[in-house]
Design a protein around this motif. Structure first.
Motif, PDB file in Angstrom:
ATOM      1  N   ASP A  66       0.820  -1.212   0.000  1.00 30.15           N
ATOM      2  CA  ASP A  66       0.000   0.000   0.000  1.00 30.15           C
ATOM      3  C   ASP A  66       0.855   1.264   0.000  1.00 30.15           C
ATOM      4  OD1 ASP A  66      -2.242  -1.621   0.021  1.00 30.15           O
ATOM      5  OD2 ASP A  66      -2.589  -1.396   2.181  1.00 30.15           O
TER       6      ASP A  66
ATOM      7  N   ALA B  93       1.892   2.703  -3.438  1.00 27.00           N
ATOM      8  CA  ALA B  93       0.866   3.212  -4.359  1.00 27.00           C
ATOM      9  C   ALA B  93       1.195   4.625  -4.817  1.00 27.00           C
ATOM     10  CB  ALA B  93      -0.509   3.171  -3.698  1.00 27.00           C
TER      11      ALA B  93
ATOM     12  N   ASP C 210      -0.702   7.435  -7.613  1.00 24.07           N
ATOM     13  CA  ASP C 210      -1.855   7.645  -8.482  1.00 24.07           C
ATOM     14  C   ASP C 210      -1.501   7.862  -9.951  1.00 24.07           C
ATOM     15  OD1 ASP C 210      -3.590   7.398  -6.375  1.00 24.07           O
ATOM     16  OD2 ASP C 210      -3.624   9.542  -5.946  1.00 24.07           O
TER      17      ASP C 210
ATOM     18  N   ARG D  18       6.343   0.959  -7.955  1.00 23.02           N
ATOM     19  CA  ARG D  18       5.151   1.790  -7.850  1.00 23.02           C
ATOM     20  C   ARG D  18       4.001   1.088  -8.562  1.00 23.02           C
ATOM     21  NH1 ARG D  18       7.873   3.601  -4.693  1.00 23.02           N
ATOM     22  NH2 ARG D  18       8.700   5.675  -4.416  1.00 23.02           N
TER      23      ARG D  18
ATOM     24  N   ARG E 260      -0.638   1.751  -9.118  1.00 16.15           N
ATOM     25  CA  ARG E 260      -1.693   2.762  -9.030  1.00 16.15           C
ATOM     26  C   ARG E 260      -2.678   2.535  -7.907  1.00 16.15           C
ATOM     27  NH1 ARG E 260      -6.282   0.895 -11.962  1.00 16.15           N
ATOM     28  NH2 ARG E 260      -5.746  -0.947 -13.189  1.00 16.15           N
ATOM     29  N   GLY E 261      -2.424   1.584  -7.035  1.00 20.35           N
ATOM     30  CA  GLY E 261      -3.287   1.367  -5.880  1.00 20.35           C
ATOM     31  C   GLY E 261      -4.554   0.599  -6.182  1.00 20.35           C
TER      32      GLY E 261
ATOM     33  N   ARG F  63      -3.963  -5.532  -5.706  1.00 20.45           N
ATOM     34  CA  ARG F  63      -3.578  -5.727  -4.316  1.00 20.45           C
ATOM     35  C   ARG F  63      -3.979  -7.110  -3.825  1.00 20.45           C
ATOM     36  NH1 ARG F  63      -5.446  -5.222   1.077  1.00 20.45           N
ATOM     37  NH2 ARG F  63      -4.007  -4.050   2.412  1.00 20.45           N
TER      38      ARG F  63
END
Length: 186
Positions: free
Chosen positions: A43, A46, A48, A177, A179-180, A185
């Motif tokens: 997390d 993440a 954006d 990295r 994008r969440g 996940r």
């Protein structure tokens, strides 16, 4: 050797998931086991921004026909940071996915169209895939990649173990990295 395996297992930094995945080549998605990468650590990685259209990427594909998920993933490197993204296809509505294929079988025409779309969005340099289910799909990639590498990677191969270790290391070093996305996940 048995001695080197004992030393590796005794290492205080060795997690059960890491041992299972990289030493024993066992999956780590069992709900009762720790994840491959700690979810709190995941997390924190993440971002954006994601991968920008037109970026140079490498594609990866892992396929399944009826039970497991099929995933097309892509990654881009910028200033030693690797940004990853993926599309997850599933036949089970109990598994997080971006695309649910009803009827009990992955729709490989849909997967192949998504692969083709990646070539329209990104500058694809390289494609690696699991040959068990994606051979036909990746022939399409080869037709589009006259100047790039397209190659099969067996799931139990040294190349796969090294790729997983590299991803784990990038995450541990904070050089990964994503994008969440909650599906990725999961």
């Amino acid at each position: 050797t048995p001695e080197s395996l004992r030393e590796k297992l005794a290492d205080p930094t060795m997690t059960e998931a890491h041992w299972r995945r990289f030493t024993c080549n066992l999956p780590t998605m069992d709900e009762n086991k720790e994840p491959y990468i700690d979810l709190q650590d995941w997390d924190e990685l993440a971002d954006d921004e994601g991968i920008l259209e037109g970026a140079s990427v490498c594609l990866g594909g892992d396929g399944s026909r009826t039970w497991d998920t099929t995933v097309i993933a892509w990654a881009s490197v910028d200033d030693e940071v690797v940004t990853v993204d993926a599309r997850v296809f599933s036949v089970r509505d109990t598994i997080p996915s971006h695309v649910l294929h009803r009827g009990g079988k992955i729709d490989f025409d849909d997967v192949e169209q998504f692969v083709i779309d990646r070539f329209d969005v990104f500058d694809v340099d390289e494609v690696a895939y699991d040959p068990r289910y994606l051979e036909r799909s990746m022939e399409i990639a080869e037709d589009r990649l006259t100047d790039a590498n397209v190659f099969a990677v067996e799931p139990s191969s040294k190349n796969m173990r090294e790729a997983l270790q590299a991803m784990f290391n990038l995450a541990a070093e904070g050089k990964l990295r994503h994008r969440g996305d909650p599906v990725i996940r999961a």
